[in-house]
Structures are given as structure tokens and as C-alpha cells.
Design an enzyme around this catalytic site. Structure first.
Site, PDB file in Angstrom:
ATOM      1  CG  ASN A 213      26.268 -54.214 -19.427  1.00  0.00           C
ATOM      2  OD1 ASN A 213      25.281 -54.765 -18.961  1.00  0.00           O
ATOM      3  ND2 ASN A 213      26.186 -53.080 -20.141  1.00  0.00           N
ATOM      4  CE  LYS A 291      34.970 -63.630 -37.527  1.00  0.00           C
ATOM      5  NZ  LYS A 291      35.069 -65.070 -37.634  1.00  0.00           N
ATOM      6  CB  ILE A 310      20.258 -42.242 -21.533  1.00  0.00           C
ATOM      7  CG1 ILE A 310      20.761 -42.790 -22.877  1.00  0.00           C
ATOM      8  CG2 ILE A 310      18.734 -42.139 -21.539  1.00  0.00           C
ATOM      9  CD1 ILE A 310      20.546 -44.270 -23.084  1.00  0.00           C
ATOM     10  CG  PHE A 328      19.768 -48.194 -10.704  1.00  0.00           C
ATOM     11  CD1 PHE A 328      18.527 -47.833 -11.196  1.00  0.00           C
ATOM     12  CD2 PHE A 328      19.839 -49.202  -9.740  1.00  0.00           C
ATOM     13  CE1 PHE A 328      17.369 -48.462 -10.751  1.00  0.00           C
ATOM     14  CE2 PHE A 328      18.692 -49.834  -9.287  1.00  0.00           C
ATOM     15  CZ  PHE A 328      17.458 -49.466  -9.791  1.00  0.00           C
ATOM     16  CE  LYS A 346      26.054 -40.938 -14.817  1.00  0.00           C
ATOM     17  NZ  LYS A 346      25.974 -41.820 -15.963  1.00  0.00           N
TER      18      LYS A 346
HETATM   19  O1  PMT Z   1      19.718 -55.948 -15.056  1.00  0.00           O
HETATM   20  P1  PMT Z   1      20.008 -56.729 -13.794  1.00  0.00           P
HETATM   21  O2  PMT Z   1      20.738 -58.024 -14.053  1.00  0.00           O
HETATM   22  O3  PMT Z   1      18.757 -56.918 -12.962  1.00  0.00           O
HETATM   23  O4  PMT Z   1      20.989 -55.860 -12.913  1.00  0.00           O
HETATM   24  C1  PMT Z   1      20.564 -54.648 -12.376  1.00  0.00           C
HETATM   25  C2  PMT Z   1      21.608 -53.540 -12.557  1.00  0.00           C
HETATM   26  C3  PMT Z   1      22.850 -53.864 -11.751  1.00  0.00           C
HETATM   27  C4  PMT Z   1      21.982 -53.382 -14.034  1.00  0.00           C
HETATM   28  C5  PMT Z   1      20.910 -52.221 -12.047  1.00  0.00           C
HETATM   29  O5  PMT Z   1      20.526 -52.373 -10.735  1.00  0.00           O
HETATM   30  C6  PMT Z   1      21.845 -51.030 -12.193  1.00  0.00           C
HETATM   31  O6  PMT Z   1      22.682 -50.749 -11.348  1.00  0.00           O
HETATM   32  N1  PMT Z   1      21.709 -50.296 -13.309  1.00  0.00           N
HETATM   33  C7  PMT Z   1      22.626 -49.243 -13.728  1.00  0.00           C
HETATM   34  C8  PMT Z   1      23.868 -49.844 -14.323  1.00  0.00           C
HETATM   35  C9  PMT Z   1      24.896 -48.807 -14.756  1.00  0.00           C
HETATM   36  O7  PMT Z   1      25.197 -48.745 -15.901  1.00  0.00           O
HETATM   37  O8  PMT Z   1      25.297 -48.025 -13.823  1.00  0.00           O
HETATM   38  P2  PMT Z   1      26.395 -46.818 -14.031  1.00  0.00           P
HETATM   39  O9  PMT Z   1      26.884 -46.540 -12.665  1.00  0.00           O
HETATM   40  O10 PMT Z   1      27.413 -47.211 -15.058  1.00  0.00           O
HETATM   41  O11 PMT Z   1      25.520 -45.645 -14.611  1.00  0.00           O
HETATM   42  C10 PMT Z   1      24.916 -44.696 -13.765  1.00  0.00           C
HETATM   43  C11 PMT Z   1      23.572 -44.289 -14.292  1.00  0.00           C
HETATM   44  O12 PMT Z   1      23.701 -43.633 -15.558  1.00  0.00           O
HETATM   45  C12 PMT Z   1      22.591 -45.424 -14.509  1.00  0.00           C
HETATM   46  O13 PMT Z   1      21.303 -44.973 -14.154  1.00  0.00           O
HETATM   47  C13 PMT Z   1      22.657 -45.679 -16.015  1.00  0.00           C
HETATM   48  O14 PMT Z   1      21.408 -46.178 -16.521  1.00  0.00           O
HETATM   49  C14 PMT Z   1      22.918 -44.297 -16.523  1.00  0.00           C
HETATM   50  N2  PMT Z   1      23.689 -44.228 -17.794  1.00  0.00           N
HETATM   51  C15 PMT Z   1      24.998 -44.619 -17.828  1.00  0.00           C
HETATM   52  C16 PMT Z   1      25.719 -44.483 -18.989  1.00  0.00           C
HETATM   53  C17 PMT Z   1      25.085 -43.948 -20.131  1.00  0.00           C
HETATM   54  N3  PMT Z   1      25.750 -43.809 -21.245  1.00  0.00           N
HETATM   55  N4  PMT Z   1      23.802 -43.579 -20.076  1.00  0.00           N
HETATM   56  C18 PMT Z   1      23.088 -43.706 -18.924  1.00  0.00           C
HETATM   57  O15 PMT Z   1      21.911 -43.366 -18.881  1.00  0.00           O
END
Ligand code: PMT
Length: 403
Positions: A213, A291, A310, A328, A346
Site C-alpha cells: 500500500n 515467478k 496486530i 489508527f 479492535k
Molecule cells: O505512513 P504515512 O505515509 O505517513 O501515512 C500514515 C498512515 C495513513 C499510514 C497512518 O496515519 C495510518 O492511518 N495508519 C494506519 C493505516 C491502516 O492500515 O489503517 P486501518 O484502518 O486499515 O487499520 C486500523 C488499525 O489496525 C491500524 O492501527 C493498523 O495499524 C492496525 N492493523 C490493521 C490490519 C492488521 N492486519 N493489523 C493491524 O495492526
């Protein structure tokens, strides 16, 4: 007022150096003590005598001047200050800071310091817009260097655009903000252990392709750097990123979500966990060893399987659960509503919801706009830099954990 504050002002080469004289006068009026380093190029625009007359202090110039070193070594010079201000900050000194070069007194003091640094860039508009300068500035910001300006306007070289140094009043306000932002907070998180995830994950499909991503790691790295700056013993678990490892903390590099989870588990116990990484929700069920060929349908038949969550795992870690688990939410619509749902789903304590819709520039950009969602409600933060988001988050963590 800035009574008792000590500012080390570095004047590098640029026509805007004359404005630094006014800045010294205003700083002194506010009660600050100002010591100056004048670079060789800076001395082409203002004299040591003017700086010394206004600051009431000796002006330092040469790295290997024996008298200067005996009176005040370059390390001492930078450590003695509460804040280092580079005004004007030429393209050259910004490049030196980025590279960590130390070939004169100014660059050596900047490399040797453990104090906050504010830069006021000033240069020709083309130099300012050059990709090299912009990349340097982005790196410095990611390391926590604060900036003020430049402003748009007519330039001494006859061109028009961005590159004029901020006015003395603006720089003064930025100095006050930089000093206040850190007042009472530096060291406030000492004794805390913190874990931060940052960047994207790369999930291999075959040896040449992967699922990924747009995350750059800027936000997560800024948070880890701020936590460490404020004294927390910090582990940063980073997916693939172009950013340098922040200073003063342990960085663990991973590729995939599964590796990120393992590194997070290994970092426990911690008191605070911040999950800023954009973890891929899915990975290839069976990554191919060779591949994949597009003509035999194997790519089209790609099977996906869900990655571990996580954030959810850390939130449900039983006796190992951090006291504060912060996630986030990256959303393209109904940001707060979906953030609230994520908080519940979560099991974390806070969610920092941000808008990642096309055009928001949240992915990869320097700025962010956060909605902090907790059990108490929603706090809408104004748009600010990712470094400022990190600072504000640290303040909130310190308050909440009574540090
Ligand atoms: O890295 P930058 O370019 O500075 O951009 C910042 C950002 C947009 C990446 C950051 O601010 C942000 O929003 N990070 C979380 C991105 C994300 O994956 O969000 P989500 O809504 O899909 O996930 C929600 C939360 O679960 C997040 O805290 C994520 O870290 C966590 N997660 C999600 C999926 C997973 N399998 N494991 C996780 O821990």
C-alpha cells in the site's frame, strides 16, 4: 516571555541574514540569551560585530579556532542552548544537516546537539522547489526538525515565488511555540516502554511481485522519534520504508504482517503501543517459489488469506497487554464513524482516525488531520505536520499515564 531561555542562532549565507539582526533584538527584548554562530558565507552578508553588538555575546565562527574551542567547545555550544535556530537556513546548510556533515562550526554544532532545532529556510525559488531541497527538508522534518517559512514574494534575485525567509515576528512565534511545545515534556516519558509500528507491509505473491500500500512510514516514524525524544524506551517495528531509522531508539525491520506481529510480540512488555503501520489485511495463501506466468491463469487464480490483526492482538494480550493501546483508522469516507467502529472492534483504547481519500495527501505527505476517538468522545485536531501530530500524541500519552 522567553526569560532565561538560551537560543543558539546560526546565521548561514543569504541576503535574508539582515533580518536575523532584528530577530536577535526581538529575542533579547523577550528576555532570551542569544549566542550566534556565523558561517563563512553568512559573514558575507552581516558582520560578527553587528551580531555581537545586538546579542551582547561573543560570535563564533571557526571550528578550529583555538581561542573559541578553549572558551566554549563546539559540543558545549550546542548543549548549552535550549533551542538551535538556523536563520537564514540556506539550501547548503539544509543539505549538510540532512547528510550529517560536520565540516564547519555550524554543521558540527547541529550534528552534536541533543536539543530541538528550528530552521527558517531562505533561498532562490528554484533552489527551494528543487527535488533535492524538498527531499532534504522532508528528511529533516521526519527527524523532528521544526520549520518556519519560507514565504512567497519578490526575491532579491529578481524572481518571484517561495523562498523569502519568514519575518522576524514569525520566527519569534515559532521559537516560542518550539520551546513551549517541549516545556516540561522532554524526559516526561522516561521510565515508559513504547512500541510503534510504522510503514506498509509487503506480502509476497511470488519472487517478483507483492501486495502493498501507499504508506511511507512518515507518521509512524515521527511518533516513534517523539516518544524516544521524550524519554520512552522505544522499539519501532517498521515495514519497508525509504526513511532513515530515527535516532535514540531500536528499529526492527520487517517485510510482512506475520513478521511484524512476531517482532511486536518480541518487544513486549511495553506500557504504550501505537499501531501506525498500514498492515496488509490479506496475503497470498501460497506465495509461489517461482515467478508466476500470466498465460497459464495462475495469477488470476491467486488465493488470498487473511493476515493477523496486530492491533487486535496487542489489545487482547492478557497480562502482557500494554496499559495504553493506540490504533489508527485510515478511512476514505465517514472517517469518524468508521473510526468509532474500529475502536470497538479492535478493543484498543484510542483510535487516531485520518482521511486517506485521494487528494488528502495523508499517505506519503508531511501533514495529517487527526480525529482522536476515545471512550469519552471525539477530539478533532487541526491540520498539522506529522511531527506535530506526534508531539501532541506524546503530550496526551504523558497526561493520561500521569507522567
Ligand atoms: O505512513 P504515512 O505515509 O505517513 O501515512 C500514515 C498512515 C495513513 C499510514 C497512518 O496515519 C495510518 O492511518 N495508519 C494506519 C493505516 C491502516 O492500515 O489503517 P486501518 O484502518 O486499515 O487499520 C486500523 C488499525 O489496525 C491500524 O492501527 C493498523 O495499524 C492496525 N492493523 C490493521 C490490519 C492488521 N492486519 N493489523 C493491524 O495492526
Amino acid at each position: 516571555m522567553l526569560t532565561g531561555k538560551r537560543v543558539l542562532l546560526i546565521v548561514s549565507g543569504g541576503i535574508a541574514a539582515y533580518k536575523s539582526l532584528e530577530l536577535i533584538r526581538r529575542l533579547k527584548e523577550k528576555g532570551a540569551a542569544v549566542r550566534c554562530i556565523l558561517t563563512k558565507a553568512g559573514a558575507q552578508f552581516v558582520t560578527p560585530l553587528s551580531l555581537s553588538a545586538l546579542s551582547g555575546e561573543k560570535v563564533y565562527g571557526e571550528l578550529f579556532d583555538l581561542t573559541d574551542e578553549a572558551e566554549m567547545g563546539h559540543i558545549q555550544l550546542s548543549r548549552d542552548a535550549d533551542l538551535l535556530v538556523v536563520a537564514p537556513a540556506s539550501a547548503d546548510i539544509l543539505a549538510k544537516m540532512t547528510q550529517g556533515r560536520a565540516d564547519d562550526l555550524a554543521s558540527t554544532a547541529l550534528l552534536a546537539t541533543d536539543k530541538p532545532v528550528l530552521v527558517a529556510p531562505a533561498m532562490n525559488v528554484r533552489m527551494w522547489e528543487h527535488a533535492a531541497t524538498q527531499a532534504n527538508l522532508a528528511t529533516l522534518k521526519a527527524r523532528g526538525v521544526a520549520t518556519v517559512g519560507p514565504n512567497e514574494g519578490d526575491m532579491a534575485c529578481g524572481e518571484y515565488g517561495f523562498g523569502r525567509m519568514a519575518e522576524p515576528a514569525e520566527i519569534l512565534a515559532a521559537i516560542e511555540a518550539a520551546l513551549n511545545a517541549r516545556k516540561g515534556l522532554l524526559g516526561a516519558l522516561s521510565g515508559l516502554r513504547a512500541l510503534v509500528t510504522s510503514g506498509p507491509t509487503h506480502e509476497p505473491i511470488d519472487p517478483v511481485r507483492y501486495i502493498a500500500n501507499r504508506s511511507s512510514g512518515k507518521q509512524g516514524h515521527a511518533i516513534a522519534a517523539a516518544l524516544a525524544r521524550h524519554g520512552a524506551e522505544t522499539t519501532l517495528v517498521s515495514g519497508p520504508s525509504q526513511l532513515p531509522d530515527p535516532p535514540g531508539l531500536k528499529t526492527v525491520h520487517v517485510e510482512t504482517a506475520q513478521e511484524m506481529l512476531a517482532a511486536c510480540r518480541a518487544a513486549l512488555p511495553v506500557e504504550v503501543a501505537v499501531c501506525a503501520a498500514a498492515v496488509a489485511d490479506w496475503r497470498a495463501a501460497n506465495a509461489a517459489q517461482q515467478k508466476l506466468k500470466k498465460d497459464n491463469g495462475s495469477l488470476a487464480a491467486l488465493q488470498l488469506t487473511q493476515n493477523p490483526d496486530i492491533l487486535a492482538e496487542l489489545s487482547a494480550a492478557g497480562a502482557q497487554r500494554p496499559s495504553l493501546v493506540i490504533g489508527f483508522a485510515a478511512e476514505t469516507e465517514k472517517v469518524v464513524e468508521q473510526g468509532r467502529a474500529k475502536l470497538a472492534r479492535k478493543g484498543c483504547d484510542w483510535i487516531l482516525a485520518n482521511d486517506v481519500a485521494p487528494g488528502s495527501a495523508t499517505f506519503g505527505g508531511d501533514d495529517n488531520r487527526i480525529h482522536l476517538i476515545t471512550a469519552e468522545g471525539v477530539d478533532d485536531w487541526p491540520q498539522m505536520t506529522k511531527v506535530e501530530v506526534a508531539e501532541r500524541l506524546c503530550r496526551q500519552i504523558a497526561t493520561t499515564l500521569g507522567h
